[in-house]
Scaffold this active site. Structure first.
Site: not given
Ligand code: PHB
Ligand code: APR
Length: 398
Positions: A76, A205, A297, A301, A393
């Site tokens: 990505h 997000y 989460p 990280k 990130y």
């Molecule tokens: C996930 O795909 O489980 C995931 C992706 C991004 C995050 C947290 C979890 O910030």
């Protein structure tokens, strides 16, 4: 006392941290044994996050466990932030001179590592009970445990505490030997894994008045989504239809984004906590991964931080065994913590930016809510602000 034997590094816990350390050491001819409380099916079945930084992918390659990751991982080069009724793309590669992340489940990383350890004759003692680190103040530590009803003693040079937040290693340290820092958040994530195509090509997000939401994925046919919920949420109050409905509300359903429904493969609640224990070493016991720190989460990280700890610890152990030097071991805690705190900051910031904080008794958060909106608007309009997000990130160097 039952059976007694010896290894160089005794590793407690077969999560990603313990497994990766064992695998890397093996490739340098350094012996280890992993003691794991749970059985193999349990360890391989835990659903966790799934975004790997470039440094994580590189170290998994160095460990020789990246074949499937290289075939199946989804690269990505950006993700989206939605808020204030708008959507904005963070162009990771453009903002970081070409760095990207790889979407590949932590569950799959764990399976690949276990398969590699066992194929190479590595020893993982699953269902090891009453694991207890001993004499780690000095240079002759040992670990006792029981397995299939028999007591065992494992002598070693070092103990690696890779046994997660609830593990025994951190708890075995004398109380005045570590200082802990902690923050809990007044919300949690309800996560689902679904047999459905992802909502978009990239992760989204979303900050929304009804709460945070995240649309992620595991493959072209498996989605991983989260919605913010209360920390003591009752899962029975969240039938599948309600989850899909909330996702549609919070993410929106417009051009290029569509919440595709499908049967759920997993549904669970993730609590949100920031936690750090300092230092990460006591005598010959070294803490790594969730045993020493937890991040919420948001930003994914947790696994990446476990991997950077292992990178520092691995290098230090190799230096000790190959060059009879211990300066890297002496610097392990400071080096690891310097990176840990930066990842703690980023995870805390992203969590604070995107979640809906409930009003506290007698206190209206109207001002803070406007601050959040202003920060999201600033982020969407400033390349400098986006660069800060992108740099963190994709992962700070280690
Ligand atoms: C996930 O795909 O489980 C995931 C992706 C991004 C995050 C947290 C979890 O910030
Ligand atoms: N004895 C032996 N093993 C134990 C004990 C114990 N007393 N306590 C815990 N364990 C095991 C757990 O069963 C688990 O398999 O230690 C392992 C720790 O693994 P993780 O929790 O996955 O921690 P870590 O390897 O540091 O990985 C960090 O995993 O939890 C996520 O968000 C976290 O993504 C991050 C990553």
């Amino acid at each position: 006392m039952g059976k007694s034997r010896r290894t160089q590094v005794c590793i407690v816990g077969s999560g990603p941290a313990g497994l990766l350390l064992s695998q890397l050491l093996h490739r340098q001819g350094i012996e280890s044994v992993i003691l794991e409380r749970r059985d193999r099916a349990y360890v391989e079945g835990r659903i966790r996050a799934g975004v790997l930084e470039q440094g994580t992918v590189d170290l998994l390659r160095e460990a020789g466990v990246a074949d499937r990751l290289d075939r199946e991982g989804l690269v990505h080069d950006g993700f989206e932030i939605a808020g204030n009724g708008r959507r904005h793309r963070i162009a990771l590669d453009e903002l970081t001179n070409g760095k990207v992340v790889t979407v590949y489940g932590q569950t799959e990383v764990t399976k690949d590592l276990i398969a590699a350890r066992l194929a190479a004759g590595g020893e993982i003692v699953f269902e090891a009970a009453d694991v207890t680190p001993n004499a780690f103040d000095g240079s002759k530590p040992f670990v006792t445990y029981s397995h299939q009803g028999q007591e065992h003693r494992l002598d070693c040079d070092f103990i690696a505490g890779c046994d997660g937040f609830h593990g025994v290693c951190r708890q075995s340290l004398p109380q005045n030997a570590i200082r802990t820092f902690e923050r809990t958040y007044p919300f949690a994530w309800l996560g689902i894994l679904a047999k459905a195509a992802p909502a978009a090509d990239e992760l989204i997000y979303a900050h929304h008045d009804r709460g945070f939401a995240l649309c992620s994925m595991r493959s072209e046919s498996i989605s991983r989504h989260y919605v913010q919920c209360s920390p003591n949420e009752d899962l029975s109050k969240w039938p599948d239809a309600r989850i899909w409905d909330e996702l549609r509300h919070r993410i929106g359903d417009t051009d290029g984004h569509h919440i595709n429904e499908g049967p759920l493969l997993d549904k669970s609640i993730t609590p949100m906590r920031s936690f750090v224990a300092e230092p990460m070493r006591h005598g010959s016991l070294f803490l790594a991964g969730d045993a020493a720190h937890i991040v919420p989460p948001t930003g994914a990280k947790g696994l990446n931080l476990a991997v950077s700890d292992i990178y520092y610890l691995y290098r230090a152990l190799v230096q000790f065994y190959k060059q009879s030097m211990s300066d890297l071991l002496d610097r392990y805690s400071d080096q690891a913590l310097a990176r840990v705190w930066k990842a703690e900051r980023f995870s805390w910031w992203m969590t604070s930016l995107l979640h809906k904080f409930p009003n506290e008794a007698g206190y209206d958060r109207a001002f803070e809510n406007r601050m959040q909106e202003a920060e999201i608007a600033y982020l969407m309009s400033s390349r400098a602000a986006q660069t800060v997000v992108a740099e963190n990130y994709v992962g700070l160097p280690f």
